[in-house]
Design a protein around this motif. Sequence first.
Motif, mmCIF file in Angstrom:
data_model
loop_
_atom_site.group_PDB
_atom_site.id
_atom_site.type_symbol
_atom_site.label_atom_id
_atom_site.label_comp_id
_atom_site.label_asym_id
_atom_site.label_seq_id
_atom_site.Cartn_x
_atom_site.Cartn_y
_atom_site.Cartn_z
ATOM 1 N N PHE A 273 0.850 -1.187 0.000
ATOM 2 C CA PHE A 273 0.000 0.000 0.000
ATOM 3 C C PHE A 273 0.885 1.236 0.000
ATOM 4 C CE2 PHE A 273 0.663 -1.101 4.421
ATOM 5 C CZ PHE A 273 0.894 0.110 5.045
ATOM 6 N N LYS A 274 0.340 2.315 -0.531
ATOM 7 C CA LYS A 274 1.081 3.570 -0.613
ATOM 8 C C LYS A 274 1.161 4.201 0.768
ATOM 9 C CE LYS A 274 0.935 7.962 -3.039
ATOM 10 N NZ LYS A 274 0.197 8.768 -3.993
ATOM 11 N N SER A 275 2.316 4.662 1.138
ATOM 12 C CA SER A 275 2.512 5.310 2.423
ATOM 13 C C SER A 275 1.674 6.572 2.536
ATOM 14 C CB SER A 275 3.989 5.664 2.606
ATOM 15 O OG SER A 275 4.166 6.499 3.730
ATOM 16 N N SER A 276 1.150 6.822 3.709
ATOM 17 C CA SER A 276 0.373 8.041 3.938
ATOM 18 C C SER A 276 1.261 9.287 3.863
ATOM 19 C CB SER A 276 -0.326 7.985 5.303
ATOM 20 O OG SER A 276 0.628 7.889 6.342
ATOM 21 N N SER B 72 7.558 3.056 -5.351
ATOM 22 C CA SER B 72 6.412 2.674 -6.167
ATOM 23 C C SER B 72 6.694 2.771 -7.665
ATOM 24 C CB SER B 72 5.189 3.523 -5.816
ATOM 25 O OG SER B 72 5.419 4.877 -6.141
ATOM 26 N N LYS B 73 7.695 3.546 -8.051
ATOM 27 C CA LYS B 73 8.041 3.684 -9.464
ATOM 28 C C LYS B 73 8.945 2.552 -9.944
ATOM 29 C CE LYS B 73 9.869 7.722 -8.892
ATOM 30 N NZ LYS B 73 9.887 7.559 -7.452
ATOM 31 N N SER C 245 3.359 9.748 1.395
ATOM 32 C CA SER C 245 3.558 10.023 -0.024
ATOM 33 C C SER C 245 2.456 10.953 -0.505
ATOM 34 C CB SER C 245 3.520 8.724 -0.835
ATOM 35 O OG SER C 245 4.623 7.915 -0.515
ATOM 36 N N GLY C 246 2.821 11.923 -1.301
ATOM 37 C CA GLY C 246 1.846 12.885 -1.813
ATOM 38 C C GLY C 246 0.999 12.300 -2.932
ATOM 39 N N ASN C 247 -0.042 13.008 -3.323
ATOM 40 C CA ASN C 247 -0.929 12.560 -4.393
ATOM 41 C C ASN C 247 -0.534 13.086 -5.762
ATOM 42 O OD1 ASN C 247 -2.631 11.054 -2.760
ATOM 43 N ND2 ASN C 247 -3.810 12.859 -2.172
ATOM 44 N N GLU C 248 0.503 13.910 -5.837
ATOM 45 C CA GLU C 248 0.881 14.491 -7.111
ATOM 46 C C GLU C 248 1.862 13.635 -7.898
ATOM 47 O OE1 GLU C 248 3.040 15.838 -3.660
ATOM 48 O OE2 GLU C 248 1.040 16.421 -4.171
ATOM 49 N N GLY C 249 2.068 12.403 -7.498
ATOM 50 C CA GLY C 249 2.976 11.507 -8.212
ATOM 51 C C GLY C 249 4.418 11.785 -7.829
ATOM 52 N N GLY C 250 5.331 11.217 -8.574
ATOM 53 C CA GLY C 250 6.739 11.456 -8.287
ATOM 54 C C GLY C 250 7.276 10.530 -7.224
ATOM 55 N N GLU C 251 7.621 11.069 -6.094
ATOM 56 C CA GLU C 251 8.297 10.314 -5.044
ATOM 57 C C GLU C 251 7.293 9.615 -4.133
ATOM 58 O OE1 GLU C 251 10.884 13.081 -3.113
ATOM 59 O OE2 GLU C 251 11.685 13.740 -5.016
ATOM 60 N N CYS C 252 7.016 8.346 -4.432
ATOM 61 C CA CYS C 252 6.056 7.578 -3.645
ATOM 62 C C CYS C 252 6.723 6.352 -3.047
ATOM 63 C CB CYS C 252 4.877 7.138 -4.502
ATOM 64 S SG CYS C 252 3.911 8.515 -5.130
ATOM 65 N N VAL C 253 6.347 6.051 -1.836
ATOM 66 C CA VAL C 253 6.863 4.894 -1.127
ATOM 67 C C VAL C 253 5.704 3.957 -0.865
ATOM 68 C CG1 VAL C 253 7.939 4.125 1.023
ATOM 69 C CG2 VAL C 253 8.710 6.225 -0.068
ATOM 70 N N GLU C 254 5.928 2.657 -1.071
ATOM 71 C CA GLU C 254 4.937 1.646 -0.746
ATOM 72 C C GLU C 254 5.457 0.798 0.409
ATOM 73 O OE1 GLU C 254 2.613 0.819 -4.870
ATOM 74 O OE2 GLU C 254 4.470 -0.294 -4.561
ATOM 75 N N VAL C 255 4.530 0.339 1.232
ATOM 76 C CA VAL C 255 4.866 -0.431 2.423
ATOM 77 C C VAL C 255 4.044 -1.713 2.415
ATOM 78 C CG1 VAL C 255 4.841 -0.409 4.953
ATOM 79 C CG2 VAL C 255 5.330 1.695 3.696
ATOM 80 N N VAL D 241 3.308 -5.082 5.146
ATOM 81 C CA VAL D 241 3.543 -5.607 6.489
ATOM 82 C C VAL D 241 3.414 -7.130 6.461
ATOM 83 C CG1 VAL D 241 2.753 -5.576 8.880
ATOM 84 C CG2 VAL D 241 2.634 -3.493 7.497
ATOM 85 N N ALA D 242 4.439 -7.805 6.942
ATOM 86 C CA ALA D 242 4.435 -9.261 7.077
ATOM 87 C C ALA D 242 4.368 -9.603 8.567
ATOM 88 C CB ALA D 242 5.686 -9.852 6.436
ATOM 89 N N THR D 243 4.406 -10.853 8.893
ATOM 90 C CA THR D 243 4.280 -11.289 10.279
ATOM 91 C C THR D 243 5.333 -10.664 11.190
ATOM 92 O OG1 THR D 243 3.374 -13.379 9.520
ATOM 93 C CG2 THR D 243 4.170 -13.307 11.779
ATOM 94 N N ALA D 244 6.581 -10.724 10.785
ATOM 95 C CA ALA D 244 7.655 -10.235 11.647
ATOM 96 C C ALA D 244 8.496 -9.152 10.997
ATOM 97 C CB ALA D 244 8.548 -11.396 12.059
ATOM 98 N N SER D 245 8.026 -8.599 9.883
ATOM 99 C CA SER D 245 8.830 -7.604 9.183
ATOM 100 C C SER D 245 7.945 -6.618 8.425
ATOM 101 C CB SER D 245 9.789 -8.292 8.202
ATOM 102 O OG SER D 245 9.053 -9.070 7.274
#
Length: 64
Positions: free
Chosen positions: A12-15, A39-40, A17-27, A29-33
């Motif tokens: 899922f996209k990190s909260s 995202s690009k 990260s902005g909505n204008e594109g460009g620099e987006c981070v996705e996260v 979550v697994a059981t222990a990590s």
Amino acid sequence: MSIAEPARLAWFKSSYSGNEGGECVEVAVATASVHVRDSKDRNGPQLTFTAAEWASFVQFTAAI
């Protein structure tokens, strides 16, 4: 964790990260990590943190 396992994670996209594109981070979550990727470049490198490391990071960023 096998190399193939991160591909099965629900990303899922990190909260932060902005909505204008460009620099987006996705996260994912697994059981222990927690996994983080650009995202690009979904097939590129990822960072993997323990649950404790991620909790510390989130706590720190909330304080700034």
